[in-house]
Scaffold this motif. Structure first.
Motif, mmCIF file in Angstrom:
data_model
loop_
_atom_site.group_PDB
_atom_site.id
_atom_site.type_symbol
_atom_site.label_atom_id
_atom_site.label_comp_id
_atom_site.label_asym_id
_atom_site.label_seq_id
_atom_site.Cartn_x
_atom_site.Cartn_y
_atom_site.Cartn_z
ATOM 1 N N PRO A 64 1.335 -0.825 -0.649
ATOM 2 C CA PRO A 64 0.149 0.065 0.520
ATOM 3 C C PRO A 64 1.096 1.109 -0.240
ATOM 4 O O PRO A 64 2.035 1.607 0.914
ATOM 5 C CB PRO A 64 -0.451 -0.133 1.336
ATOM 6 N N ALA A 65 0.368 1.971 -0.833
ATOM 7 C CA ALA A 65 0.814 3.307 -0.722
ATOM 8 C C ALA A 65 0.655 4.216 -0.047
ATOM 9 O O ALA A 65 1.983 5.770 0.006
ATOM 10 C CB ALA A 65 0.566 4.726 -2.038
ATOM 11 N N GLY A 66 0.030 3.624 0.790
ATOM 12 C CA GLY A 66 -0.418 4.506 2.332
ATOM 13 C C GLY A 66 -2.206 3.962 3.441
ATOM 14 O O GLY A 66 -2.221 3.194 2.869
ATOM 15 N N MET A 67 -2.008 4.627 4.426
ATOM 16 C CA MET A 67 -2.665 3.251 5.505
ATOM 17 C C MET A 67 -3.726 5.071 5.852
ATOM 18 O O MET A 67 -3.412 5.827 6.513
ATOM 19 C CB MET A 67 -1.798 3.250 6.009
ATOM 20 N N LEU A 68 -5.012 4.468 6.134
ATOM 21 C CA LEU A 68 -6.056 5.637 7.285
ATOM 22 C C LEU A 68 -6.375 5.316 8.330
ATOM 23 O O LEU A 68 -6.678 3.543 8.137
ATOM 24 C CB LEU A 68 -7.496 5.074 6.558
ATOM 25 N N THR A 69 -6.423 5.441 9.119
ATOM 26 C CA THR A 69 -6.895 5.510 10.427
ATOM 27 C C THR A 69 -7.538 6.717 10.852
ATOM 28 O O THR A 69 -7.915 7.778 11.229
ATOM 29 C CB THR A 69 -5.414 5.443 11.743
ATOM 30 N N GLU A 70 -8.944 5.861 11.798
ATOM 31 C CA GLU A 70 -10.035 6.448 11.790
ATOM 32 C C GLU A 70 -9.827 6.814 13.410
ATOM 33 O O GLU A 70 -9.223 5.889 14.345
ATOM 34 C CB GLU A 70 -11.622 5.485 11.688
ATOM 35 N N ILE A 71 -10.236 7.464 14.044
ATOM 36 C CA ILE A 71 -9.737 8.504 15.242
ATOM 37 C C ILE A 71 -11.117 9.693 15.750
ATOM 38 O O ILE A 71 -12.052 9.453 14.547
ATOM 39 C CB ILE A 71 -8.361 9.141 15.577
ATOM 40 N N THR A 72 -11.193 9.471 17.022
ATOM 41 C CA THR A 72 -12.395 10.699 17.315
ATOM 42 C C THR A 72 -11.579 11.710 17.738
ATOM 43 O O THR A 72 -10.593 12.108 18.141
ATOM 44 C CB THR A 72 -12.700 9.817 18.804
ATOM 45 N N GLU A 73 -12.874 13.023 17.958
ATOM 46 C CA GLU A 73 -12.296 14.665 18.177
ATOM 47 C C GLU A 73 -11.421 14.435 19.654
ATOM 48 O O GLU A 73 -10.044 15.467 18.748
ATOM 49 C CB GLU A 73 -13.343 15.493 18.331
ATOM 50 N N ASP A 74 -11.777 14.149 19.471
ATOM 51 C CA ASP A 74 -10.897 13.704 21.653
ATOM 52 C C ASP A 74 -9.337 12.925 21.437
ATOM 53 O O ASP A 74 -8.141 13.464 21.617
ATOM 54 C CB ASP A 74 -11.479 12.963 22.497
ATOM 55 N N GLN A 75 -9.646 11.714 20.210
ATOM 56 C CA GLN A 75 -8.367 11.760 20.528
ATOM 57 C C GLN A 75 -7.439 12.445 19.011
ATOM 58 O O GLN A 75 -5.821 12.273 18.856
ATOM 59 C CB GLN A 75 -7.688 10.375 19.205
ATOM 60 N N LEU A 76 -8.317 13.356 18.633
ATOM 61 C CA LEU A 76 -7.091 14.520 17.536
ATOM 62 C C LEU A 76 -6.907 15.805 18.500
ATOM 63 O O LEU A 76 -6.097 15.801 17.947
ATOM 64 C CB LEU A 76 -7.928 14.998 16.052
ATOM 65 N N ALA A 77 -7.289 15.882 19.372
ATOM 66 C CA ALA A 77 -7.029 17.009 20.913
ATOM 67 C C ALA A 77 -5.567 16.684 21.159
ATOM 68 O O ALA A 77 -5.119 17.075 21.240
ATOM 69 C CB ALA A 77 -7.961 17.419 21.157
ATOM 70 N N VAL A 78 -5.742 15.039 21.131
ATOM 71 C CA VAL A 78 -4.574 14.411 22.262
ATOM 72 C C VAL A 78 -2.939 14.365 20.681
ATOM 73 O O VAL A 78 -1.861 15.131 20.955
ATOM 74 C CB VAL A 78 -4.551 13.703 22.473
ATOM 75 N N LEU A 79 -2.968 14.411 19.466
ATOM 76 C CA LEU A 79 -2.803 14.328 18.726
ATOM 77 C C LEU A 79 -1.711 15.651 18.526
ATOM 78 O O LEU A 79 -0.323 16.328 17.977
ATOM 79 C CB LEU A 79 -2.507 13.484 17.317
ATOM 80 N N GLU A 80 -2.333 16.616 18.385
ATOM 81 C CA GLU A 80 -2.692 18.138 18.261
ATOM 82 C C GLU A 80 -1.305 18.788 19.200
ATOM 83 O O GLU A 80 -0.337 19.487 19.139
ATOM 84 C CB GLU A 80 -3.458 19.018 18.465
ATOM 85 N N ARG A 81 -1.667 17.987 20.463
ATOM 86 C CA ARG A 81 -0.746 18.595 21.364
ATOM 87 C C ARG A 81 0.712 18.057 21.761
ATOM 88 O O ARG A 81 1.476 18.162 22.179
ATOM 89 C CB ARG A 81 -1.605 18.144 22.712
ATOM 90 N N CYS A 82 0.375 16.645 20.340
ATOM 91 C CA CYS A 82 1.838 15.630 20.688
ATOM 92 C C CYS A 82 2.917 16.616 19.420
ATOM 93 O O CYS A 82 2.679 16.755 18.529
ATOM 94 C CB CYS A 82 1.704 14.542 20.272
#
Length: 128
Positions: free
Chosen positions: A49-67
């Motif tokens: 595969p050229a890339g991968m997809l991960t489905e997350i929640t808004e709360d998980q996105l907030a965690v990622l944005e702080r990382c």
């Protein structure tokens, strides 16, 4: 809760963590989010595969944005966040195709050595 989609061209799964101060001298993990990798890695069906997809929640996105590491991966073009579910191939076409840990291929080696020989006994000669 709304779904958010993270597209990645990273070779390995990534666990992004945020930390909080603890009573000792080591911080404790506050939250973590795993984003799927395995882009440019052949699976048991010989599909790469050229890339991968991960489905997350808004709360998980907030965690990622702080990382910090996640922000670096976004800045370098290995990861992108979307609120729309799109075909992976379409989205990753705009991302950096490989990270430094991606397996070598004939096209990635070309230009770095002379006389590229794949699956033969002859050895490649490094460029001088």
């Amino acid at each position: 809760m709304a779904k958010v989609y993270v597209y990645s061209t990273l070779t390995s799964d990534q666990e992004y963590r945020t930390f909080r101060e603890s009573g000792g001298d080591l911080p404790q993990v506050e939250a973590s989010v795993v984003i799927r990798g395995k882009a440019n890695v052949m699976d048991k069906h010989f599909v790469t595969p050229a890339g991968m997809l991960t489905e997350i929640t808004e709360d998980q996105l907030a965690v990622l944005e702080r990382c910090e590491v996640f922000r670096i991966h976004v800045k370098h073009g290995h990861v992108i966040v979307s609120r729309d579910l799109l075909p992976v191939e379409k989205v990753v076409g705009d991302l950096e195709a490989r990270d430094k840990s991606a397996p070598l291929t004939e096209s990635s080696v070309r230009g770095q050595v002379d006389d590229v020989v794949i699956n033969k006994t002859a050895k490649a000669k490094p460029k001088e």
